[in-house]
Scaffold this motif. Structure first.
Motif, short mmCIF file in Angstrom:
data_model
loop_
_atom_site.label_atom_id
_atom_site.label_comp_id
_atom_site.label_asym_id
_atom_site.label_seq_id
_atom_site.Cartn_x
_atom_site.Cartn_y
_atom_site.Cartn_z
N ASP A 198 0.83 -1.21 0.00
CA ASP A 198 0.00 0.00 0.00
C ASP A 198 0.86 1.26 0.00
OD1 ASP A 198 -2.37 1.53 0.10
OD2 ASP A 198 -2.26 1.64 2.29
N SER A 240 0.86 3.89 -3.05
CA SER A 240 0.45 5.27 -2.78
C SER A 240 1.51 6.25 -3.24
CB SER A 240 0.20 5.44 -1.27
OG SER A 240 -0.77 4.53 -0.82
N ASP A 284 0.94 7.09 3.44
CA ASP A 284 0.66 5.90 4.24
C ASP A 284 1.33 5.96 5.62
OD1 ASP A 284 -0.77 3.48 4.47
OD2 ASP A 284 1.04 2.31 4.07
N SER A 317 -7.38 1.65 2.42
CA SER A 317 -5.98 1.76 2.01
C SER A 317 -5.66 3.19 1.62
CB SER A 317 -5.68 0.82 0.84
OG SER A 317 -6.27 1.30 -0.36
N CYS A 318 -4.39 3.54 1.76
CA CYS A 318 -3.94 4.85 1.29
C CYS A 318 -4.01 4.89 -0.24
CB CYS A 318 -2.52 5.11 1.78
SG CYS A 318 -1.98 6.81 1.60
N GLY A 351 -2.23 -2.73 -3.59
CA GLY A 351 -2.11 -2.04 -2.31
C GLY A 351 -3.34 -2.23 -1.45
N LEU A 352 -4.53 -2.07 -2.05
CA LEU A 352 -5.77 -2.30 -1.32
C LEU A 352 -5.93 -3.78 -0.96
CD1 LEU A 352 -8.54 -1.36 -0.25
CD2 LEU A 352 -9.45 -1.71 -2.55
N ASP A 397 -3.62 -4.53 2.02
CA ASP A 397 -3.92 -3.79 3.25
C ASP A 397 -5.27 -4.17 3.85
OD1 ASP A 397 -1.83 -2.15 4.20
OD2 ASP A 397 -3.20 -0.46 4.38
N THR A 398 -6.11 -4.84 3.08
CA THR A 398 -7.41 -5.28 3.58
C THR A 398 -7.50 -6.80 3.63
OG1 THR A 398 -8.36 -5.15 1.35
CG2 THR A 398 -8.61 -3.21 2.77
N ASP A 427 -13.46 2.08 -1.47
CA ASP A 427 -12.57 0.95 -1.73
C ASP A 427 -13.16 0.03 -2.80
OD1 ASP A 427 -10.63 1.62 0.26
OD2 ASP A 427 -11.94 0.81 1.79
#
Length: 502
Positions: free
Chosen positions: A23, A27, A85, A125-126, A154-155, A158-159, A170
Motif C-alpha cells: 500500500d 500510494s 501511508d 488503504s492509502c 495495495g488495497l 492492506d485489507t 474501496d
C-alpha cells in the motif's frame, strides 16, 4: 487538501514508512505519477535500517516499475516533503527535514497535522485515498495499467485480500481499475516465506479458547498482516469455533484479524469494537480486521507487550458478547406498554422506483456506506433515501400509505451517494439521478422508546443481517405492523419523529 495544492512547490520528495508494504509503495507511486503529470520531478524514497526483501514486493517494484529508492542516509532538505501511508514524526518513519511537510494517510490521526494534509482513517488503504484524490483532479488511470495494478494490490494486501474492505470508495476503486491479474496472482503466491509458515504453525499451537462464547484468540509473532488472515481462516475450520481473533503486537502497531461464521456476530462490528477509540477496524460480515495504536492502548491502561494485548482483546471480546440482546423481528412482538407514540416529522425524503433504473428481473448490487446489497428487481421494490444518504428497502404499499410525492426530483449532497450496478452488464448508475421527493402523510405512527442496553435486531425484511442499537438509540415498531421493528439512531430520531399527544 487537494493534490493540486502540492503543485505550488517545485522541489518535492515523497516518503513512505521505513518498512514499506504494498500500500505504501502503491500510494507513493500514484502521487509520483500525478506530480510528473503536473510537470514536477519528484523523488520517491524510503528510509530506515532495512531494505525491502519480501519476494512479493520485489516482484511488485520490478514488474510494475515502482520508482522508489532506498535512501537510509538522506540528508537533503527539500522544499516540500509528502509522507504517504504514514504521518510525519511517527515512530515508523524516519524524520526527514524539509521546509514544508504534507501528509496523505488512512490511519488514525496521531498528533497535530500540518496544514497540507488529507487523512481519512475510515478508508481501507492509502492507495484508495490517492486514487480518489486523482479522480477529483479529473484525471483517468484507464491507460495506466501498471499503476492501476499497483493500487489494486495495495488495497488487496492492506485489507487482507479484500476481506476487510468496508468503505464504498474501496469497492469503487476495485471495480474501476483495469489491472494485470497475472502479476496480482504472481505477487499473491509469493507472499508467505518459509519463516512465516513457521510463524503460522507456532501461533496456532498457542491458541486460547473461550468455551462460553466459542471464540479463539491467537497471538502471533510480527509478520505480514496477511498471515493473520491465513491463521484466522484456517482456525475457523475448527468445530465449535464461531469467532476467531489473530493478532500481533510490535512497538509501531498492533494488527489483528477477525473471522465469524455465525450471523449473530458481524466480524466488522467486532473489529470496530476492539479498536474503538484506540485505532481503526472494519470489514465484512464474516471477515474483518484492524489496527490499534500502541500509544492509545497505553493511555487506556494497557502496555503493548504481547500478554497485555492478549488480556485486552479477551476482556473486550467478553464485554462484547455480554452486551447484546438479540431480537428476531419475524418471531417477536414488542410490549408497547410504556412506549410513546410518534408520528413522522414533515420532512422531505427521497425514493427510487428500482425498475426506473434497470429493467424488471435485473439482478443488481446497491452500493451504500452501509455496504452492498444484491437483489432481483420486481414491480414492488422501492428504495428509500434518508436524510444522511442511508438507503433501505420499502414496498410500494407502505410507500404509498406513508408518503406523498412532491412532484419534484430529490436532490441532496451526501458523504457518499448510493449507486446501483447491473451485475450482468456491470453498468453502474447513480441512485440520486432517479430519486424523487416525498413527504410524510401522517398516516403511519410508531411506538418507540430509547434503548437502555445494546441490541442486535434482525428485521422482518432481512433475517440474515442485523442492525445494531446502542443505549440512547431508539427501538420502534409500526402501529399497524407488530413485526416491523427497527432501530433509529439517537441523533436522527428528533429530526424524523414528533411525539403524538392524544
Amino acid at each position: 487538501m487537494k493534490l493540486s495544492d502540492l503543485t505550488a512547490f517545485k522541489d518535492i520528495v515523497i516518503q513512505c514508512h521505513d518498512n514499506p508494504d504494498a500500500d505504501a509503495l502503491a500510494s507513493g507511486y500514484a502521487l509520483y505519477w500525478y506530480l510528473r503529470k503536473m510537470g514536477r520531478t519528484p523523488e520517491f524514497i524510503y528510509r530506515g535500517v532495512n531494505k525491502i526483501q519480501k519476494s512479493n514486493l520485489l516482484i511488485m517494484m520490478e514488474a510494475l516499475d515502482v520508482p522508489v529508492r532506498y535512501q537510509p542516509d538522506y540528508d537533503r532538505v527539500p522544499e516540500l516533503l509528502v509522507t504517504v501511508d504514514c504521518q510525519y514524526g511517527q515512530r515508523n518513519v524516519t524524520v526527514t527535514k524539509a521546509e514544508n511537510v504534507a501528509v496523505i494517510d488512512h490511519h488514525q490521526r496521531m498528533d497535530e497535522l500540518p496544514a497540507l494534509s488529507e487523512v481519512r482513517p475510515n478508508i481501507g488503504s492509502c492507495a484508495t485515498l490517492i486514487w480518489d484524490m486523482i479522480r477529483e483532479e479529473g484525471l483517468s488511470l484507464d491507460d495506466e495499467k501498471k499503476l492501476s495494478t499497483a493500487l489494486y494490490y495495495g488495497l488487496y494486501t492492506d485489507t487482507n485480500r479484500f476481506s476487510e474492505v468496508s468503505h464504498p470508495l474501496d469497492r469503487d476503486m476495485m471495480d474501476s481499475l483495469v489491472v494485470n491479474k497475472s502479476i496480482i496472482t504472481e505477487m499473491s503466491n509469493s507472499n508467505i516465506s518459509l519463516e512465516e509458515l513457521k510463524i503460522t504453525g507456532r501461533a496456532i499451537l498457542e491458541y486460547e479458547y473461550c468455551d462460553a462464547n466459542k471464540y479463539l484468540v491467537i497471538h502471533a509473532e510480527r509478520c505480514d498482516p496477511n498471515i493473520l488472515g491465513v491463521i484466522s481462516d484456517f482456525s475457523m475450520e475448527t468445530t465449535g469455533v464461531d469467532v476467531c481473533l489473530a493478532f500481533y503486537a510490535c512497538p509501531e502497531e498492533i494488527k489483528f484479524s477477525v473471522r465469524s461464521c455465525v450471523k449473530e456476530v458481524h466480524a466488522s462490528e467486532v473489529a470496530e469494537y476492539l479498536a474503538e477509540g484506540i485505532g481503526g477496524g472494519g470489514g465484512h460480515l464474516t471477515k474483518a480486521g484492524g489496527t490499534i495504536s500502541p500509544e492509545k492502548l497505553q493511555e487506556a491502561g494497557y502496555s503493548n507487550d504481547m500478554m497485555a494485548v492478549d488480556d485486552y482483546f479477551k476482556a473486550r471480546l467478553d464485554e462484547y458478547f455480554l452486551k447484546y440482546e438479540i431480537i428476531y423481528a419475524k418471531k417477536t412482538t414488542l410490549d408497547t406498554e410504556g412506549m410513546r407514540l410518534f408520528d413522522k416529522q414533515p420532512l422531505e425524503l427521497g425514493y427510487v422506483r428500482l425498475t426506473d433504473v434497470f429493467p424488471l428481473n435485473t439482478i443488481v448490487e446497491i452500493r451504500t456506506l452501509e455496504g452492498d446489497v444484491n437483489i432481483r428487481l420486481d414491480q414492488d421494490k422501492y428504495l428509500m433515501i434518508g436524510i444522511e444518504g442511508e438507503v433501505y428497502p420499502i414496498t410500494r404499499e407502505k410507500l404509498e400509505k406513508s408518503y406523498q410525492e412532491t412532484g419534484k426530483p430529490y436532490s441532496r449532497r451526501f458523504e457518499y451517494e448510493p449507486s446501483i450496478r447491473d451485475l450482468f452488464s456491470q453498468e453502474r448508475k447513480n441512485v440520486m439521478q432517479y430519486a424523487r421527493g416525498i413527504m410524510t402523510t401522517g398516516n403511519t405512527r410508531i411506538f418507540a422508546r430509547p434503548l437502555t442496553g445494546y441490541v442486535k435486531l434482525f428485521t422482518a425484511w432481512d433475517d440474515e443481517k442485523y442492525y445494531s442499537g446502542v443505549p440512547g438509540d431508539w427501538i420502534a415498531v409500526r402501529e399497524d405492523d407488530p413485526h416491523d421493528i427497527y432501530i433509529i439512531n439517537r441523533r436522527l430520531f428528533p429530526q424524523l419523529y414528533k411525539e403524538v399527544h392524544e
